[in-house]
Design a protein around this motif. Structure first.
Motif, PDB file in Angstrom:
ATOM      1  N   GLU A  87       0.823  -1.290  -0.099  1.00  0.00           N
ATOM      2  CA  GLU A  87      -0.083   0.055   0.118  1.00  0.00           C
ATOM      3  C   GLU A  87       0.806   1.097   0.104  1.00  0.00           C
ATOM      4  OE1 GLU A  87      -2.932   0.132   3.279  1.00  0.00           O
ATOM      5  OE2 GLU A  87      -3.859  -1.887   2.343  1.00  0.00           O
ATOM      6  N   VAL A  88       1.971   1.247   0.719  1.00  0.00           N
ATOM      7  CA  VAL A  88       2.800   2.437   0.844  1.00  0.00           C
ATOM      8  C   VAL A  88       3.461   2.634  -0.517  1.00  0.00           C
ATOM      9  CG1 VAL A  88       5.176   3.120   1.588  1.00  0.00           C
ATOM     10  CG2 VAL A  88       3.670   1.936   3.206  1.00  0.00           C
ATOM     11  N   VAL A  89       3.726   1.661  -1.130  1.00  0.00           N
ATOM     12  CA  VAL A  89       4.252   1.663  -2.504  1.00  0.00           C
ATOM     13  C   VAL A  89       3.295   2.152  -3.562  1.00  0.00           C
ATOM     14  CG1 VAL A  89       5.494   0.584  -4.778  1.00  0.00           C
ATOM     15  CG2 VAL A  89       6.227  -0.047  -2.347  1.00  0.00           C
ATOM     16  N   PHE A  90       2.184   1.622  -3.565  1.00  0.00           N
ATOM     17  CA  PHE A  90       1.022   1.837  -4.372  1.00  0.00           C
ATOM     18  C   PHE A  90       0.628   3.206  -4.245  1.00  0.00           C
ATOM     19  CE2 PHE A  90      -3.362   1.837  -6.010  1.00  0.00           C
ATOM     20  CZ  PHE A  90      -2.975   1.620  -7.515  1.00  0.00           C
ATOM     21  N   ASP A  91       0.458   3.790  -2.693  1.00  0.00           N
ATOM     22  CA  ASP A  91       0.057   5.117  -2.574  1.00  0.00           C
ATOM     23  C   ASP A  91       0.856   6.240  -3.597  1.00  0.00           C
ATOM     24  OD1 ASP A  91      -2.202   4.459  -1.070  1.00  0.00           O
ATOM     25  OD2 ASP A  91      -1.339   4.676   0.555  1.00  0.00           O
ATOM     26  N   ALA A  92       2.193   5.680  -3.482  1.00  0.00           N
ATOM     27  CA  ALA A  92       3.316   6.747  -3.984  1.00  0.00           C
ATOM     28  C   ALA A  92       3.080   6.986  -5.504  1.00  0.00           C
ATOM     29  CB  ALA A  92       4.610   6.117  -3.639  1.00  0.00           C
ATOM     30  N   ILE A  93       2.814   5.869  -6.376  1.00  0.00           N
ATOM     31  CA  ILE A  93       2.618   5.698  -7.561  1.00  0.00           C
ATOM     32  C   ILE A  93       1.182   5.565  -8.118  1.00  0.00           C
ATOM     33  CG2 ILE A  93       4.899   5.041  -7.760  1.00  0.00           C
ATOM     34  CD1 ILE A  93       2.183   2.542  -8.396  1.00  0.00           C
ATOM     35  N   LYS A  94       0.074   5.764  -7.544  1.00  0.00           N
ATOM     36  CA  LYS A  94      -1.112   5.527  -7.981  1.00  0.00           C
ATOM     37  C   LYS A  94      -1.657   6.233  -9.042  1.00  0.00           C
ATOM     38  CE  LYS A  94      -3.291   7.892  -4.131  1.00  0.00           C
ATOM     39  NZ  LYS A  94      -4.177   7.587  -2.846  1.00  0.00           N
ATOM     40  N   ASN A  95      -1.199   7.362  -9.066  1.00  0.00           N
ATOM     41  CA  ASN A  95      -1.386   8.503  -9.994  1.00  0.00           C
ATOM     42  C   ASN A  95      -0.511   8.241 -11.577  1.00  0.00           C
ATOM     43  OD1 ASN A  95      -3.505   9.686  -8.661  1.00  0.00           O
ATOM     44  ND2 ASN A  95      -1.780  10.895  -7.673  1.00  0.00           N
ATOM     45  N   ILE A  96       0.212   7.311 -11.497  1.00  0.00           N
ATOM     46  CA  ILE A  96       1.044   7.062 -12.741  1.00  0.00           C
ATOM     47  C   ILE A  96       0.474   5.832 -13.191  1.00  0.00           C
ATOM     48  CG2 ILE A  96       3.225   6.329 -13.419  1.00  0.00           C
ATOM     49  CD1 ILE A  96       4.460   7.821 -10.845  1.00  0.00           C
ATOM     50  N   LYS A  97       0.466   5.798 -14.716  1.00  0.00           N
ATOM     51  CA  LYS A  97       0.200   4.664 -15.534  1.00  0.00           C
ATOM     52  C   LYS A  97       1.289   3.651 -15.677  1.00  0.00           C
ATOM     53  CE  LYS A  97      -3.475   7.226 -18.122  1.00  0.00           C
ATOM     54  NZ  LYS A  97      -3.972   7.695 -19.318  1.00  0.00           N
ATOM     55  N   ILE A  98       1.091   2.514 -14.801  1.00  0.00           N
ATOM     56  CA  ILE A  98       2.170   1.614 -14.664  1.00  0.00           C
ATOM     57  C   ILE A  98       2.011   0.439 -15.715  1.00  0.00           C
ATOM     58  CG2 ILE A  98       3.434  -0.167 -13.583  1.00  0.00           C
ATOM     59  CD1 ILE A  98       3.712   2.812 -12.453  1.00  0.00           C
TER      60      ILE A  98
END
Length: 223
Positions: free
Chosen positions: A13-24
């Motif tokens: 969740e920590v990682v995803f919260d940091a990149i959730k606005n980026i299209k991976i």
């Protein structure tokens, strides 16, 4: 740049919260470490950290990133398992079992994701010349594995190409492919005994945790 301990239960969740606005478009789960010794005697804190890393974090992060990939009808996931996934491993019981989970999990969701534009590849290398092999025992001199030792760059390139092709299970090396199928040729009891003998020969004393790649790679660029 984000730095976090992926063996923590909430690290996905920590990682995803940091990149959730980026299209991976690409997710590479390549974190892992091994613990040598008897399951009954090993330290549970170390073992639980390894299970969190190999199973909980990878599974959760895959789930979080997968939602956006499915919505965009494209994406590639590469999970790094091990040749250890194909048989039980006495003296490294939880490591082998967790890698087996990762293999099974990856194959299952790869099937579920057919026709979605998203592919899942699981890379299962044999012995590879990294610090994992050097410090899984208390001292590097305890580890005598030298046969069939692969170059890490070659293994990474093999896994990357397999991911681009959408291959589900990627095993680098002809001999490793043979070893992966050995439990089918022999009984599981026999292969388990063989693994036990190899472990006892190559490591002469119990070890502490070996952390060799506590990281995850998320790639924004289209592939």
């Amino acid at each position: 740049m984000l730095s976090t301990d992926l063996s923590n239960v909430d690290s996905a969740e920590v990682v995803f919260d940091a990149i959730k606005n980026i299209k991976i478009d690409v997710l590479v789960n390549c974190a892992g470490f091994g613990i040598y010794g008897s399951f009954a005697e090993n330290n549970w804190q170390q073992e639980s950290s390894m299970l969190n890393l190999h199973i909980i974090t990878i599974t959760h992060l895959t789930k979080l990133v997968l939602q956006g990939m499915i919505e965009r009808d494209r994406g590639k996931i590469l999970n790094v398992s091990s040749l250890a996934a194909f048989q039980p491993g006495p003296m490294m019981a939880l490591y082998y079992a967790s890698k087996s989970y990762l293999l099974s999990f990856s194959e299952a969701i790869a099937n579920e994701l057919k026709d979605t534009g998203v592919s899942v590849t699981v890379l299962c290398p044999g012995p590879t010349k990294t610090c994992f092999q050097e410090v899984v025992s208390n001292t590097s001199s305890d580890n005598k594995i030298s046969f069939n030792m692969a170059c890490p760059k070659a293994v990474a390139a093999y896994g990357y190409k397999a991911m681009l092709k959408g291959k589900v299970v990627a095993i680098p090396g002809v001999f490793n492919k043979f070893l992966a199928n050995l439990p089918r040729l022999l009984t599981r009891k026999r292969t388990t005994s063989i693994v036990r003998k190899i472990q006892e020969k190559n490591r002469t004393e119990p070890s502490n945790t070996c952390v060799f790649e506590k990281d995850v790679v998320l790639i924004k660029k289209n592939v």
